[in-house]
Write a protein that holds these residues in place. Sequence first.
Motif, short mmCIF file in Angstrom:
data_model
loop_
_atom_site.label_atom_id
_atom_site.label_comp_id
_atom_site.label_asym_id
_atom_site.label_seq_id
_atom_site.Cartn_x
_atom_site.Cartn_y
_atom_site.Cartn_z
N LYS A 2 22.20 30.94 -11.07
CA LYS A 2 23.32 30.81 -11.98
C LYS A 2 23.31 32.00 -12.94
O LYS A 2 22.29 32.28 -13.56
N PHE A 3 24.42 32.69 -13.01
CA PHE A 3 24.53 33.83 -13.92
C PHE A 3 25.59 33.52 -14.98
O PHE A 3 26.53 32.76 -14.71
N GLU A 4 25.44 34.13 -16.12
CA GLU A 4 26.45 33.95 -17.15
C GLU A 4 27.29 35.23 -17.25
O GLU A 4 26.74 36.34 -17.32
N ALA A 5 28.59 35.05 -17.19
CA ALA A 5 29.47 36.21 -17.29
C ALA A 5 30.17 36.20 -18.64
O ALA A 5 30.52 35.16 -19.17
N ALA A 50 25.73 32.38 -7.75
CA ALA A 50 25.76 33.45 -6.75
C ALA A 50 24.34 33.77 -6.31
O ALA A 50 23.38 33.52 -7.06
N PRO A 51 24.17 34.32 -5.10
CA PRO A 51 22.81 34.61 -4.61
C PRO A 51 22.13 35.72 -5.41
O PRO A 51 20.91 35.75 -5.51
N ASP A 52 22.89 36.68 -5.94
CA ASP A 52 22.28 37.76 -6.71
C ASP A 52 23.25 38.29 -7.75
O ASP A 52 24.43 37.94 -7.75
N GLU A 53 22.75 39.18 -8.60
CA GLU A 53 23.54 39.66 -9.73
C GLU A 53 24.76 40.45 -9.28
O GLU A 53 25.84 40.35 -9.86
N ALA A 54 24.57 41.26 -8.24
CA ALA A 54 25.68 42.10 -7.76
C ALA A 54 26.85 41.23 -7.30
O ALA A 54 28.02 41.52 -7.59
N ALA A 56 27.43 38.13 -8.28
CA ALA A 56 27.98 37.47 -9.46
C ALA A 56 28.94 38.41 -10.19
O ALA A 56 30.00 38.00 -10.65
N ARG A 57 28.56 39.68 -10.25
CA ARG A 57 29.41 40.66 -10.93
C ARG A 57 30.73 40.84 -10.17
O ARG A 57 31.81 40.86 -10.74
N GLU A 58 30.60 40.94 -8.84
CA GLU A 58 31.78 41.11 -7.98
C GLU A 58 32.77 39.95 -8.19
O GLU A 58 33.97 40.16 -8.34
N MET A 59 32.20 38.72 -8.21
CA MET A 59 33.06 37.55 -8.41
C MET A 59 33.72 37.57 -9.78
O MET A 59 34.90 37.27 -9.93
N SER A 60 32.95 37.95 -10.80
CA SER A 60 33.47 37.97 -12.16
C SER A 60 34.58 39.00 -12.32
O SER A 60 35.58 38.76 -13.00
N VAL A 61 34.40 40.13 -11.66
CA VAL A 61 35.44 41.18 -11.71
C VAL A 61 36.70 40.67 -11.00
O VAL A 61 37.82 40.87 -11.48
N ALA A 62 36.52 39.97 -9.88
CA ALA A 62 37.67 39.44 -9.15
C ALA A 62 38.44 38.42 -9.99
O ALA A 62 39.67 38.44 -10.06
N VAL A 63 37.69 37.53 -10.67
CA VAL A 63 38.31 36.53 -11.56
C VAL A 63 39.11 37.24 -12.66
O VAL A 63 40.24 36.87 -12.98
N THR A 64 38.51 38.28 -13.20
CA THR A 64 39.15 39.02 -14.30
C THR A 64 40.43 39.71 -13.82
O THR A 64 41.47 39.61 -14.47
N ASP A 65 40.33 40.39 -12.68
CA ASP A 65 41.50 41.13 -12.18
C ASP A 65 42.64 40.19 -11.80
O ASP A 65 43.80 40.50 -11.98
N ARG A 66 42.26 39.03 -11.23
CA ARG A 66 43.29 38.13 -10.72
C ARG A 66 43.94 37.30 -11.84
O ARG A 66 45.11 37.02 -11.78
N LEU A 67 43.15 36.94 -12.87
CA LEU A 67 43.67 35.99 -13.85
C LEU A 67 43.48 36.39 -15.32
O LEU A 67 44.41 36.28 -16.12
N GLU A 75 43.05 45.65 -20.87
CA GLU A 75 41.93 46.10 -20.04
C GLU A 75 40.75 45.19 -20.35
O GLU A 75 40.75 44.51 -21.37
N ALA A 76 39.78 45.18 -19.43
CA ALA A 76 38.70 44.22 -19.59
C ALA A 76 37.36 44.85 -19.28
O ALA A 76 37.27 45.77 -18.45
N GLN A 77 36.33 44.35 -19.97
CA GLN A 77 34.97 44.77 -19.68
C GLN A 77 34.19 43.54 -19.25
O GLN A 77 34.19 42.53 -19.95
N VAL A 78 33.56 43.63 -18.07
CA VAL A 78 32.84 42.47 -17.53
C VAL A 78 31.34 42.71 -17.66
O VAL A 78 30.83 43.73 -17.21
N SER A 79 30.64 41.76 -18.28
CA SER A 79 29.18 41.84 -18.31
C SER A 79 28.60 40.60 -17.64
O SER A 79 29.13 39.51 -17.81
N VAL A 80 27.54 40.80 -16.87
CA VAL A 80 26.85 39.65 -16.27
C VAL A 80 25.45 39.60 -16.86
O VAL A 80 24.72 40.58 -16.86
N LEU A 81 25.13 38.41 -17.43
CA LEU A 81 23.86 38.30 -18.17
C LEU A 81 22.86 37.47 -17.37
O LEU A 81 23.23 36.61 -16.60
#
Lengths: 81, 234
Positions: A2-5, A50-54, A56-67, A75-81
Amino acid sequence: MKFEALVEVRLRPGISDPQGATIERALPALGFDGVSDVRVGKAIRFAVEAPDEATAREMSVAVTDRLLANPVIEEAQVSVL
Amino acid sequence: MSARIGVVVFPGTNCEHDVVKALSALAGEEALAATVELVWHGERSLSQLDGVVLPGGFAHGDYLRPGAIARFSSVTDALARFAAEGGPVVGICNGFQVLTEAGLLPGALQKNSGLRFVCKSVGLRVCSTRTVLTGALSQGQRLRMPINHFEGNYTCDQRTLDRLRAEDCVVLRYEENPNGSVDDIAGVCNAAGNVVGLMPHPERACDMLTGALDGAPLLRSLLDAADQHASLPA
């Protein structure tokens, strides 16, 4: 795993920000001089499974771009913690 | 054939009955055989309709951004297909915001420049008469209609603005800019002119009971466009 975005959404440079301008105008009256360039945005947090940080980041960026951000004005900045 | 006009209802839409009442009354006056019906946002096809209105309100509570969640309602996919096939589509106020979020109209609607909710009657000028909402009007015609919004500040980049002007896509301009909109824009259309979005409320200016009649020629134009659509071969 589990990652926090954390997604920070802000207005693009050049887009007028009436909220930021109002806050900036209020500050001198409260005794805060020398504060400028106030911009108001949003911070959105969520958890990603997600299985790994990369991934998780990819999913978070997709969520951001889509919604989460409208590219016409934001514009948006995505961080995965 | 009788034209069917659908007025889309999202959770939080609140102007749907005003639009139905205004369109039905105008159709009656013109003796046009048109039926006006409410369409729930879960609808997956709009191909049975001849015109669609996205009315004002707060679709999905306006959470995140006005129109941002409404864009993912299944009716919005159906609307994109309906629009691509040339069907007449009009978004009023929150409906305009939904159309920009869905990418059916360019630009975006930002918070008003004065950071005030603006609710008043404004002067407008008709800038394009080639659209489904302005076919019965004349170029430069002046109208008075109410606006009622917090996020009506039309924003787009310079390239989009140049294109809107060059392709005759600015439909209405404010005579006195109430909200900071770029180039005084109150309404725009797509390149084909069959999708129109505007911040003013024509449905609230169709009866002297609400103080003005200038919305009637706009909605009459939409009824005409729907009537033409109904007479097309299927």
